[in-house]
Design a protein around this motif. Structure first.
Motif, short mmCIF file in Angstrom:
data_model
loop_
_atom_site.label_atom_id
_atom_site.label_comp_id
_atom_site.label_asym_id
_atom_site.label_seq_id
_atom_site.Cartn_x
_atom_site.Cartn_y
_atom_site.Cartn_z
N HIS A 67 -11.79 -6.14 3.60
CA HIS A 67 -13.12 -6.12 4.01
C HIS A 67 -13.50 -7.44 3.52
O HIS A 67 -14.27 -8.20 3.97
N SER A 68 -13.15 -7.97 2.30
CA SER A 68 -13.50 -9.33 2.01
C SER A 68 -13.23 -10.40 2.54
O SER A 68 -13.74 -11.35 3.04
N LYS A 92 -15.36 -10.49 6.00
CA LYS A 92 -16.64 -11.10 5.61
C LYS A 92 -16.54 -12.48 5.47
O LYS A 92 -17.42 -13.37 6.04
N TYR A 125 1.02 -1.05 0.02
CA TYR A 125 0.25 -0.04 0.02
C TYR A 125 0.97 1.09 -0.01
O TYR A 125 0.64 2.23 -0.60
N THR A 158 -6.65 3.38 -0.89
CA THR A 158 -7.13 3.22 0.42
C THR A 158 -8.43 2.20 0.23
O THR A 158 -8.34 1.16 1.02
N ASN A 159 -9.18 2.63 -0.69
CA ASN A 159 -10.43 1.82 -0.79
C ASN A 159 -10.20 0.53 -1.25
O ASN A 159 -10.92 -0.55 -0.95
N ARG A 160 -9.17 0.60 -2.40
CA ARG A 160 -8.83 -0.68 -3.09
C ARG A 160 -8.23 -1.61 -1.92
O ARG A 160 -8.68 -2.82 -1.76
N TYR A 161 -7.30 -1.35 -1.14
CA TYR A 161 -6.70 -2.23 -0.30
C TYR A 161 -7.68 -2.39 1.11
O TYR A 161 -7.87 -3.50 1.49
N ALA A 162 -8.48 -1.38 1.27
CA ALA A 162 -9.39 -1.80 2.64
C ALA A 162 -10.57 -2.78 2.20
O ALA A 162 -10.91 -3.48 2.73
N HIS A 163 -10.99 -2.68 0.81
CA HIS A 163 -11.79 -3.58 0.00
C HIS A 163 -11.17 -4.92 0.30
O HIS A 163 -11.89 -5.88 0.38
N ARG A 164 -10.03 -5.33 -0.02
CA ARG A 164 -9.19 -6.57 0.32
C ARG A 164 -9.36 -6.99 1.73
O ARG A 164 -9.87 -8.29 1.79
#
Length: 461
Positions: A185-186, A189, A20, A177-183
């Motif tokens: 977050h997945s 989940k 990141y 930040t959103n891209r890595y946060a999405h990883r």
């Protein structure tokens, strides 16, 4: 592609963090390069002049204005000017703001050729016209535009370039930040879904999802091992419960025949002419045979309760509570115990009436057994949300710690406290089976009055 996926799975949190930072850093460097490239293109196309342009041409325009060869209105737009009469009053100016006018007034008053200001220092040239009036040229070291409307309406190019870099940097940081946060977050989940599956006892299917981060993958693997262990343990427990149920069923069946023979022969003996000693023995045999028949009936009820399908029925709690109160009063009157039933709410409840009635009767009977003569027993029923609580408070010595922990187990009897008639520990166990059949539970505790049993039932499936 498979090799890439394997590497992706082994990515650790530390590596992800460094990815990141490196990605954001490279992106910011690209923004700086792009900003420099735009400046170079603007400079080559002639849209922007060097920052010292006004300084280099100031002497030429000063001479032209001093000899009257040019008018102030003819100077380029990157100069600001104002004309003052001999009394120091401003008689004409370029498109100056109020703040710029105040600066020029101060410059004339102090005869200051430089004024320190933000973001640029202001430089002044003082020119005296032949008629004695004064003209002041003001400029700064900024990159002027060659297009008139750009110079008039746009901020200085340095500020424009700074805003471009700042906004671009913010957008880039937000994007990555959103891209890595999405990883992340997945992965969260996946772990949340695994936790919910274990909590809901969906233990038959292994966790098929994979995570991006190695540490999360290890957690998921540990949770899968936990799921498998719980599944095996619950299956073994279920087999033990089934085996115990079958053994209890076989025991009740095997005991039924000899018990019938004992009861029948005892009844025949009771019809004969017997002396007092013989009559006493026969009555003891009959009494205990009847007690054994009662225990076998309770065992059959428990087995039937465990195997039956729940058939709920909507009834009025107030009417049902009156029946429970009548049962309790009848039990207490036989032992001279004061019975008090609190008012129940006028609400409908969806329960299996027959089994709940018997469970309440068992709890009341258990309370009467341990409450001394002239003691008190309280019965109450409340409904909160979708849960009904039936509470029986007795006036006995209370439960021991062992009884609180094991009182609802089959065949459990407490010999250390709550001494009473001999019994086989089936009453609370049956109540527990009924509560669990209604997705509820039985809670045992002590109060300052004695023992307290709460039968908790869920009113919805």
């Amino acid at each position: 592609m498979e090799r890439f996926r394997m590497k992706k799975r082994k990515l650790t949190l530390t590596k992800l963090f460094w990815h990141y930072l490196i990605t954001v850093g490279i992106s910011l460097i690209c923004i700086l390069i792009l900003s420099a490239l735009l400046f170079w293109l603007m400079f080559l196309s002639g849209l922007v002049l060097p920052a010292n342009t006004a300084e280099m041409q100031a002497q030429k325009w000063e001479q032209a204005l001093a000899c009257g060869a040019s008018l102030p209105s003819e100077v380029p737009d990157y100069y600001r000017w104002a004309c003052f009469d001999q009394d120091g009053q401003m008689i004409d100016h370029s498109n100056l703001s109020k703040r710029q006018q105040e600066q020029l007034y101060k410059a004339v008053k102090d005869k200051s050729s430089i004024m320190y200001a933000i973001p640029f220092n202001q430089y002044h040239r003082f020119i005296t016209f032949p008629d004695g009036n004064l003209c002041v040229l003001q400029y700064d070291f900024s990159l002027p535009y060659t297009v008139k409307w750009m110079q008039k309406y746009l901020p200085e190019y340095q500020l424009m370039n700074l805003l471009f870099m700042l906004i671009s940097a913010i957008l880039v940081i937000v994007f990555w930040t959103n891209r890595y946060a999405h990883r992340l977050h997945s992965d969260v989940k996946v772990l949340t879904a695994a936790t919910q599956a274990i909590a809901e006892q969906r233990l038959d299917t292994p966790f098929q999802n994979r995570t991006n981060v190695g540490e999360f993958g290890e957690i998921l693997q540990a949770m899968d091992l936990l799921r498998n262990s719980l599944s095996t343990s619950l299956h073994e427990q279920w087999l033990m419960e089934q085996q115990r149920t079958q053994e209890i069923a076989a025991l009740t069946h095997d005991l039924k025949t000899p018990l019938t023979v004992i009861s029948g022969n005892s009844e025949l003996l009771a019809e004969e002419t017997l002396n007092d000693e013989q009559r006493k023995s026969v009555d003891a045999i009959l009494r205990n045979a009847q007690r054994m028949e009662s225990y076998l009936g309770q065992l059959r009820s428990v087995i039937a309760q465990q195997n039956r399908i729940l058939k709920r029925k909507t009834v009025d709690l107030e009417s049902l509570f009156l029946e429970w109160a009548a049962m309790g009063k009848e039990l207490c009157d036989a032992k001279k115990i004061r019975f008090m039933a609190l008012d129940a709410p006028k609400r409908n409840c969806n329960i299996e009436v027959e089994s709940v009635n018997r469970a309440v009767l068992n709890v009341l009977d258990n309370a009467v057994r341990y409450t001394p003569e002239n003691g008190e027993i309280y019965l109450s029923a409340t409904i909160e949300n979708d849960t009904m609580n039936i509470v029986v408070q007795d006036g006995g010595p209370g439960f021991s710690d062992e009884a609180i922990a094991h009182g609802c187990e089959v065949f459990y009897t407490d010999n250390s406290s709550r001494q009473g008639e001999g019994h086989m520990g089936m009453g609370l166990y049956y109540a527990k089976c009924v509560a669990e059949h209604h997705h509820g539970k039985v809670m045992i505790c002590n109060t300052n009055l004695g023992g307290k049993v709460t039968l908790q039932l869920k009113l919805t499936d």
